[in-house]
Design a protein around this motif. Structure first.
Motif, PDB file in Angstrom:
ATOM      1  N   THR A 135     -22.209 -46.348 -67.570  1.00 23.84           N
ATOM      2  CA  THR A 135     -23.391 -47.349 -66.995  1.00 23.84           C
ATOM      3  C   THR A 135     -24.006 -46.755 -65.926  1.00 23.84           C
ATOM      4  O   THR A 135     -25.216 -46.865 -65.814  1.00 23.84           O
ATOM      5  CB  THR A 135     -22.620 -48.560 -66.549  1.00 23.84           C
ATOM      6  OG1 THR A 135     -21.680 -49.209 -67.675  1.00 23.84           O
ATOM      7  CG2 THR A 135     -23.387 -49.503 -65.990  1.00 23.84           C
ATOM      8  N   ARG A 136     -23.703 -46.093 -64.914  1.00 21.56           N
ATOM      9  CA  ARG A 136     -24.435 -45.555 -63.838  1.00 21.56           C
ATOM     10  C   ARG A 136     -25.490 -44.439 -64.341  1.00 21.56           C
ATOM     11  O   ARG A 136     -26.533 -44.619 -63.782  1.00 21.56           O
ATOM     12  CB  ARG A 136     -23.473 -44.971 -62.846  1.00 21.56           C
ATOM     13  CG  ARG A 136     -22.498 -45.848 -61.900  1.00 21.56           C
ATOM     14  CD  ARG A 136     -21.602 -45.176 -60.988  1.00 21.56           C
ATOM     15  NE  ARG A 136     -22.161 -44.262 -59.918  1.00 21.56           N
ATOM     16  CZ  ARG A 136     -22.545 -44.702 -58.887  1.00 21.56           C
ATOM     17  NH1 ARG A 136     -22.578 -45.818 -58.261  1.00 21.56           N
ATOM     18  NH2 ARG A 136     -23.263 -43.837 -58.146  1.00 21.56           N
ATOM     19  N   GLU A 137     -25.087 -43.626 -65.236  1.00 22.31           N
ATOM     20  CA  GLU A 137     -25.916 -42.688 -65.850  1.00 22.31           C
ATOM     21  C   GLU A 137     -27.045 -43.396 -66.751  1.00 22.31           C
ATOM     22  O   GLU A 137     -27.981 -42.903 -66.619  1.00 22.31           O
ATOM     23  CB  GLU A 137     -24.990 -41.698 -66.621  1.00 22.31           C
ATOM     24  CG  GLU A 137     -25.988 -40.514 -67.083  1.00 22.31           C
ATOM     25  CD  GLU A 137     -25.253 -39.362 -67.585  1.00 22.31           C
ATOM     26  OE1 GLU A 137     -25.707 -38.294 -68.069  1.00 22.31           O
ATOM     27  OE2 GLU A 137     -24.081 -39.350 -67.562  1.00 22.31           O
ATOM     28  N   LEU A 138     -26.688 -44.465 -67.322  1.00 22.99           N
ATOM     29  CA  LEU A 138     -27.698 -44.933 -68.156  1.00 22.99           C
ATOM     30  C   LEU A 138     -28.736 -45.879 -67.210  1.00 22.99           C
ATOM     31  O   LEU A 138     -29.949 -45.508 -67.498  1.00 22.99           O
ATOM     32  CB  LEU A 138     -27.189 -46.104 -68.741  1.00 22.99           C
ATOM     33  CG  LEU A 138     -28.058 -47.163 -69.604  1.00 22.99           C
ATOM     34  CD1 LEU A 138     -28.719 -46.353 -70.678  1.00 22.99           C
ATOM     35  CD2 LEU A 138     -27.282 -48.115 -70.491  1.00 22.99           C
ATOM     36  N   VAL A 139     -28.158 -46.299 -66.073  1.00 21.59           N
ATOM     37  CA  VAL A 139     -29.057 -47.180 -65.098  1.00 21.59           C
ATOM     38  C   VAL A 139     -30.108 -45.896 -64.600  1.00 21.59           C
ATOM     39  O   VAL A 139     -31.392 -45.932 -64.654  1.00 21.59           O
ATOM     40  CB  VAL A 139     -28.324 -47.575 -64.101  1.00 21.59           C
ATOM     41  CG1 VAL A 139     -29.340 -47.983 -62.872  1.00 21.59           C
ATOM     42  CG2 VAL A 139     -27.671 -48.989 -64.516  1.00 21.59           C
ATOM     43  N   SER A 140     -29.639 -44.720 -64.343  1.00 21.96           N
ATOM     44  CA  SER A 140     -30.281 -43.730 -63.507  1.00 21.96           C
ATOM     45  C   SER A 140     -31.410 -42.993 -64.653  1.00 21.96           C
ATOM     46  O   SER A 140     -32.419 -42.821 -64.174  1.00 21.96           O
ATOM     47  CB  SER A 140     -29.417 -42.430 -62.902  1.00 21.96           C
ATOM     48  OG  SER A 140     -30.197 -41.552 -62.419  1.00 21.96           O
ATOM     49  N   ARG A 141     -30.955 -42.564 -65.674  1.00 28.28           N
ATOM     50  CA  ARG A 141     -31.729 -42.107 -66.823  1.00 28.28           C
ATOM     51  C   ARG A 141     -32.719 -43.085 -67.199  1.00 28.28           C
ATOM     52  O   ARG A 141     -33.845 -42.679 -67.177  1.00 28.28           O
ATOM     53  CB  ARG A 141     -30.836 -41.726 -67.858  1.00 28.28           C
ATOM     54  CG  ARG A 141     -30.137 -40.418 -67.604  1.00 28.28           C
ATOM     55  CD  ARG A 141     -29.280 -39.995 -68.947  1.00 28.28           C
ATOM     56  NE  ARG A 141     -28.305 -38.954 -68.539  1.00 28.28           N
ATOM     57  CZ  ARG A 141     -28.884 -37.627 -69.321  1.00 28.28           C
ATOM     58  NH1 ARG A 141     -29.966 -37.513 -69.702  1.00 28.28           N
ATOM     59  NH2 ARG A 141     -28.131 -36.681 -68.937  1.00 28.28           N
ATOM     60  N   SER A 142     -32.412 -44.417 -67.379  1.00 29.30           N
ATOM     61  CA  SER A 142     -33.287 -45.142 -67.971  1.00 29.30           C
ATOM     62  C   SER A 142     -34.544 -45.709 -66.846  1.00 29.30           C
ATOM     63  O   SER A 142     -35.611 -45.994 -67.272  1.00 29.30           O
ATOM     64  CB  SER A 142     -32.721 -46.602 -68.166  1.00 29.30           C
ATOM     65  OG  SER A 142     -33.568 -47.676 -68.865  1.00 29.30           O
TER      66      SER A 142
END
Length: 406
Positions: A101-108
């Protein structure tokens, strides 16, 4: 308008195993907008695509195919819609773990900057492993995710927290938690009211199972924190409830419909024929909802084309384009509603946005073959197949893989 060709067909499978043939419609040929959409604010709640070779079994950490997942978000932006990320469509509480989730937020958020798009992301308490935590710990957990989202430059959507639903003993606990989190926010946020059809563990959220009483708590949270709420994302699948709340929101607070059953009338509002509108006060200044919908991830070109029609003051075209998609959406979100992610990913695969029909945690297996066949049928009828021949080839291959002649 989309045309029909009599030379191509698609095989369908009924629940009793009987096969039938449907004429395959041509690609709809919708045009991308040449500028920002004006008449409505619309976000597509996007799903995530796992690596095909990953251990996508229940309980395994999510291994995301980032190129495909982020490519889908670029697709959404190219049609003028915003992206709502790391929310229930992305399998929050259904396979998307805290690290992913954290990586998704950052990448998105980075993709949004690159594309000049608008992104909002879910803020929850689900990184906490303990089943039960105190009210104070719920506040701290919310703040932890809130500040991370803000640091990435994404707009926060305060999702309904299972932790809060478990520990809250009164309406006062909801007022306390939301008040503390909103005061800690650096900019106005969106509040997300997710109904039990999407998550049964949220029964009694905002202090009551009666939506009218719960709505009073929601409205009080907004009133006690002026200027700190940008909008409400309401996902109760109850059009009358949404309109009732919408008409009582402060002028600066938007209603983002999350009603995947009734969005055509809710978004169209006063601009469309009365026959498709839910009950509303004609004297109200709040005559339509904006959109934050999982359905729009599956229907991005149609959603964009419909809003472009409203921009052009052509409500008839809006209804012609978006109206037929609602039956498809109702099927995708059929009971058990929380398995709708399967249909969203299935349509993404049919339309060529991912190479394999897979979801994190093996959730692609959550719907039956006849259910998926009905999606093919309704998507074809609604002109929601962006590459019809590709969709037919992929669907027929899936049928053959399951022992059904196509």
């Amino acid at each position: 308008m989309p045309r029909t060709t009599a030379t191509a067909t698609v095989t369908l499978l009924a629940p009793d195993g009987i096969r039938s043939i449907a004429t395959l419609n041509e690609a709809p040929g919708y045009s991308k907008p040449t500028g920002p959409l004006r008449s409505r604010v619309a976000y597509a709640a996007a799903h995530v695509v796992p690596k095909t070779w990953a251990d996508n079994t229940p309980g395994s950490p999510a291994e995301i195919d980032w190129d495909t997942t982020l490519g889908f978000r670029r697709h959404v932006y190219s049609w003028g819609l915003g992206v709502a990320d790391a929310m229930d469509t992305a399998q929050r509480n259904m396979g998307l773990d805290a690290a992913a989730t954290r990586e998704l937020v950052s990448r998105s958020a980075q993709v949004a900057r690159e594309e000049g798009g608008s992104v909002v992301v879910g803020v929850n308490t689900d990184h906490v492993d303990a089943e039960v935590i105190s009210v104070a710990e719920v506040v701290d957990a919310y703040k932890h995710q809130l500040h991370f989202a803000e640091d990435q430059g994404a707009g926060p959507v305060l999702m309904a927290s299972r932790h809060l639903a478990r520990v809250a003993s009164s309406e006062a606990d909801y007022l306390r938690v939301y008040g503390a989190v909103l005061q800690a926010a650096g900019a106005p946020v969106v509040l997300h009211w997710l109904g039990t059809a999407f998550d049964p563990q949220l029964e009694g959220y905002f202090g009551s199972s009666d939506w009218s009483r719960a709505s009073e708590v929601l409205l009080r949270i907004i009133a006690e924190n002026p200027g700190r709420v940008a909008g409400v994302k309401m996902s109760l699948l109850d059009a009358a409830a949404e309109v009732s709340v919408r008409e009582r929101l402060p002028e600066q607070v938007r209603m983002f419909t999350g009603d995947d059953f009734n969005y055509v009338g809710l978004i169209g509002g006063a601009d469309v024929e009365a026959a498709v509108q839910p009950p509303r006060d004609p004297a109200s200044t709040r005559q339509h909802s904006d959109a934050l919908l999982g359905a729009f991830a599956a229907l991005t070109p149609a959603a964009s084309a419909a809003i472009q029609a409203l921009d052009a003051s052509d409500p008839d075209a809006y209804l012609r384009i978006l109206g037929p998609t609602e039956q498809l959406s109702r099927h995708v979100f059929a009971v058990p509603t929380f398995y709708y992610k399967t249909g969203v990913a299935f349509l993404s695969w049919l339309n060529g946005h991912q190479d394999a029909f897979q979801l994190v945690g093996g959730l692609h297996s959550a719907r039956s073959l006849p259910h998926l066949s009905r999606i093919v049928e309704l998507a074809n009828a609604a002109h929601a197949l962006e590459q019809p021949e590709l969709a037919a080839r992929r669907w027929h291959g899936m049928l053959r893989l399951n022992g059904v002649d196509a």
